[in-house]
Write an enzyme that holds these catalytic residues in place. Structure first.
Site, mmCIF file in Angstrom:
data_model
loop_
_atom_site.group_PDB
_atom_site.id
_atom_site.type_symbol
_atom_site.label_atom_id
_atom_site.label_comp_id
_atom_site.label_asym_id
_atom_site.label_seq_id
_atom_site.Cartn_x
_atom_site.Cartn_y
_atom_site.Cartn_z
ATOM 1 N N CYS A 1 0.859 -1.178 0.000
ATOM 2 C CA CYS A 1 0.000 0.000 0.000
ATOM 3 C C CYS A 1 0.894 1.227 0.000
ATOM 4 C CB CYS A 1 -0.884 -0.014 1.242
ATOM 5 S SG CYS A 1 -1.913 1.437 1.403
ATOM 6 N N HIS B 1 -9.243 -3.890 -1.657
ATOM 7 C CA HIS B 1 -8.246 -3.142 -0.867
ATOM 8 C C HIS B 1 -8.722 -1.704 -0.628
ATOM 9 C CE1 HIS B 1 -3.923 -2.151 0.181
ATOM 10 N NE2 HIS B 1 -4.379 -0.947 -0.115
ATOM 11 N N GLU B 2 -9.237 -1.070 -1.693
ATOM 12 C CA GLU B 2 -9.644 0.340 -1.565
ATOM 13 C C GLU B 2 -10.930 0.478 -0.743
ATOM 14 O OE1 GLU B 2 -7.283 2.133 -2.283
ATOM 15 O OE2 GLU B 2 -6.222 0.842 -3.676
ATOM 16 N N HIS C 1 -10.045 0.523 2.765
ATOM 17 C CA HIS C 1 -9.606 1.866 3.180
ATOM 18 C C HIS C 1 -10.815 2.707 3.621
ATOM 19 C CE1 HIS C 1 -5.298 2.301 2.618
ATOM 20 N NE2 HIS C 1 -5.341 1.754 1.416
#
Ligand SMILES: [Zn+2]
Length: 136
Positions: free
Chosen positions: A85, A126-127, A130
């Site tokens: 990341c 993954h995003e 976040h």
């Protein structure tokens, strides 16, 4: 405008709030910041530029796909992997799903529903993490 990358884990670990059309400029900044970092980065969430809103952008070939308020509505075929990341150093182990279906608002704030698989699906997961304050 290209924004600096936020590496403050206190900001990154907060859950993002719902994006509205008032956040269109943030979406544009996110696309430009991803493009400026495309050598090292394939996706980005708004809190990586310090804005606590549910906005992500994912690079798919030449296209930067902008998504407001993305939600995974179905997922299948879990697997273990390691990810890096831009906001962290090194790689970490995580579980992802090979196939996902996502609902989101597109760059014109129109509702969309789309299926993704493989690497693109991994970036999106993954995003979205976040956006939920989860860092790998
Ligand atoms: Zn990340």
């Amino acid at each position: 405008m290209i924004q600096p990358i936020n590496k403050d884990t206190l900001i990154l670990s907060k859950k993002s709030t719902t994006a509205t059309p008032n956040d269109a400029q943030v979406g544009q900044d996110l696309v430009e910041t991803l493009q400026a970092n495309k050598e090292v980065c394939v996706g980005m969430a708004a809190n990586m530029i310090g804005v606590n809103k549910q906005i992500i952008v994912v690079q798919i070939g030449m296209i930067s796909l902008l998504m407001y308020n993305p939600t995974i509505i179905s997922k299948s075929q879990p697997y273990s992997t390691e990810e890096g990341c831009l906001s962290l150093s090194g790689e970490r182990k995580t579980t992802r799903f090979e196939k996902i279906e996502v609902s989101y608002l597109d760059s014109n704030f129109q509702p969309q529903k789309q299926s993704f698989q493989g690497f693109v699906a991994q970036i999106i997961q993954h995003e979205i993490d976040h956006c939920n304050g989860i860092i790998i």
